[in-house]
Each structure stands twice: as structure tokens, then as C-alpha cells.
Design a protein around this motif. Sequence first.
Motif, PDB file in Angstrom:
ATOM      1  N   PHE A 172      84.837 -45.124  -1.624  1.00  0.00           N
ATOM      2  CA  PHE A 172      84.555 -45.296  -0.200  1.00  0.00           C
ATOM      3  C   PHE A 172      85.376 -46.465   0.323  1.00  0.00           C
ATOM      4  O   PHE A 172      85.120 -47.614  -0.001  1.00  0.00           O
ATOM      5  N   CYS A 212      82.197 -48.789  -4.368  1.00  0.00           N
ATOM      6  CA  CYS A 212      81.357 -47.679  -4.820  1.00  0.00           C
ATOM      7  C   CYS A 212      80.276 -47.491  -3.749  1.00  0.00           C
ATOM      8  O   CYS A 212      80.118 -48.333  -2.860  1.00  0.00           O
ATOM      9  N   TRP A 213      79.524 -46.395  -3.817  1.00  0.00           N
ATOM     10  CA  TRP A 213      78.531 -46.126  -2.770  1.00  0.00           C
ATOM     11  C   TRP A 213      77.440 -47.194  -2.739  1.00  0.00           C
ATOM     12  O   TRP A 213      76.970 -47.592  -1.684  1.00  0.00           O
ATOM     13  N   GLU A 214      77.050 -47.697  -3.895  1.00  0.00           N
ATOM     14  CA  GLU A 214      75.986 -48.702  -3.932  1.00  0.00           C
ATOM     15  C   GLU A 214      76.384 -49.972  -3.181  1.00  0.00           C
ATOM     16  O   GLU A 214      75.565 -50.589  -2.506  1.00  0.00           O
ATOM     17  N   PHE A 218      78.979 -50.169  -0.874  1.00  0.00           N
ATOM     18  CA  PHE A 218      79.685 -49.904   0.379  1.00  0.00           C
ATOM     19  C   PHE A 218      78.935 -50.553   1.544  1.00  0.00           C
ATOM     20  O   PHE A 218      77.777 -50.238   1.797  1.00  0.00           O
ATOM     21  N   LYS A 234      77.253 -48.503   5.311  1.00  0.00           N
ATOM     22  CA  LYS A 234      76.285 -47.410   5.318  1.00  0.00           C
ATOM     23  C   LYS A 234      75.355 -47.560   6.516  1.00  0.00           C
ATOM     24  O   LYS A 234      75.064 -48.669   6.958  1.00  0.00           O
ATOM     25  N   GLN A 256      71.082 -44.044   5.388  1.00  0.00           N
ATOM     26  CA  GLN A 256      71.768 -43.897   4.109  1.00  0.00           C
ATOM     27  C   GLN A 256      71.324 -44.982   3.134  1.00  0.00           C
ATOM     28  O   GLN A 256      71.141 -44.722   1.943  1.00  0.00           O
TER      29      GLN A 256
END
Length: 75
Positions: free
Chosen positions: A31, A45-47, A49, A52, A56
Motif C-alpha cells: 500500500f 503493509c496494511w497494518e 498503512f 485507512k 477500515q
Amino acid sequence: MRDTDKPALTNAPQMYVHYCEEDGCKEWGGFGNSPSKAVPVRWWCWEHFPHKSYEQEQELRRKLEAAELDRGKTQ
């Protein structure tokens, strides 16, 4: 232009590997975000990012809590 008029691909496409920019995180940085084309893209990483939405973020918390509960049951 037809497909037969295009020049042949001479070099294989290059894969760019981005890892999360959070210190100590070794996860894939899938991301990215940049405020403009003049600023290089930063990857997370999504954690980790930071961009959000609230919804989310709440969904991520629920998933992490559920995973933590599952881990506790197996130990």
C-alpha cells in the motif's frame, strides 16, 4: 495500431519489491501513497498503512482480536 505493428518486448518487466516503512516490520509493502508525483511513494503493509478510513481501521482491529483469541485457544 494493430498488435502486429507493435515492437517486440526486448526486456522482461522488472518487479519492484516494496517492504513496509515501519521500523522493524518485515512485511510486504503493498500500500503506497504519495502527495504528488514530485514526492517519492512511501510503502506500508496494511497494518501500518496510515491512510485507512475509520471503518477500515475498526475492521482490522476486529480481525486482529479474533486472531489473538484463536491463538489463545490453540495454546
